[in-house]
Design an enzyme around this catalytic site. Structure first.
Site: not given
Length: 216
Positions: A24, A30, A45, A48-50, A115, A210
């Site tokens: 990855f 973004c 957005c 987002c959890d990142t 992605e 995951h």
């Protein structure tokens, strides 16, 4: 120059390739959110959890050329093994992924996946395109291998995407851990997603395995 938050070898946890070993490569930046909490409520957005800011993550950094980054990615794959697979993600990877990098990682024998939120044009020769709609703006990428809809969303309806040219349609329960409380529209997103898939059999459920397995 390519700015990479992190890169690591793990298992794909979502969608059609769930369970597949992959590298990855998470780019910084973004176009739908700054990544700063103070901007979340005004972002396109908001769920987002990142963390995609900076280059201080695992194996992150700034890479001056496509060849340099491709070598960095290739060195993380188990030595002597094939079936190489790299997933470019973010943030929004389409801000940085280009033809030079795709060609460079393919020279090491990798299958290339992305992605993306689908709002930016993609370079050619990507082997697996996963689009995850996050905004009411029209999709620029309206065809590909996999459409992954995070469900439920306040302003978006899965039905609006059913006529697009994708091989697979996945509904993924929203992770509420990062969602502002005033924006939560279903307290049990897994149950809501399961119900929708049963009532609309074009869609398959995609779970973030995951996270369930506590791996990166």
């Amino acid at each position: 120059m390519y700015n990479v938050k992190e890169s690591f070898y793990s298992l794909q946890g979502e969608g059609a390739h769930a369970g597949r070993p992959a590298i990855f490569c998470r780019f910084t930046g973004c176009n739908l959110w700054s990544g700063k909490e103070k901007h979340r409520l005004s972002a396109d957005c908001q769920f987002c959890d990142t963390d995609f800011n900076g280059v201080n993550g695992q194996n992150g950094g700034r890479f001056k050329s496509a060849d340099e980054l491709a070598k960095h990615i290739a060195n993380q794959w188990p030595q002597g093994h094939g079936n190489k697979y790299v997933v470019f993600t973010g943030g929004e990877p389409a801000l940085q992924l280009d033809q030079a990098l795709i060609s460079a990682v393919k020279s090491y024998g990798f299958m290339v996946a992305i992605e993306t939120n689908g709002t930016l044009r993609l370079p050619d020769n990507i082997d697996w395109i996963c689009v995850s709609p996050k905004t009411t703006d029209p999709l620029v990428v309206n065809a590909g291998n996999e459409l992954k809809f995070v469900y439920p969303q306040t302003n978006l309806n899965p039905k609006d995407y059913e006529g697009l040219e994708f091989e697979h349609f996945y509904l993924q329960p929203m992770d509420l851990s990062a969602v502002p409380k005033q924006n939560i529209i279903a307290s049990d997103t897994q149950s809501a997603t399961l119900k929708y898939c049963l009532e609309n059999p074009l869609w398959r459920i995609s779970l973030q395995t995951h996270k369930m397995l506590n791996i990166d």
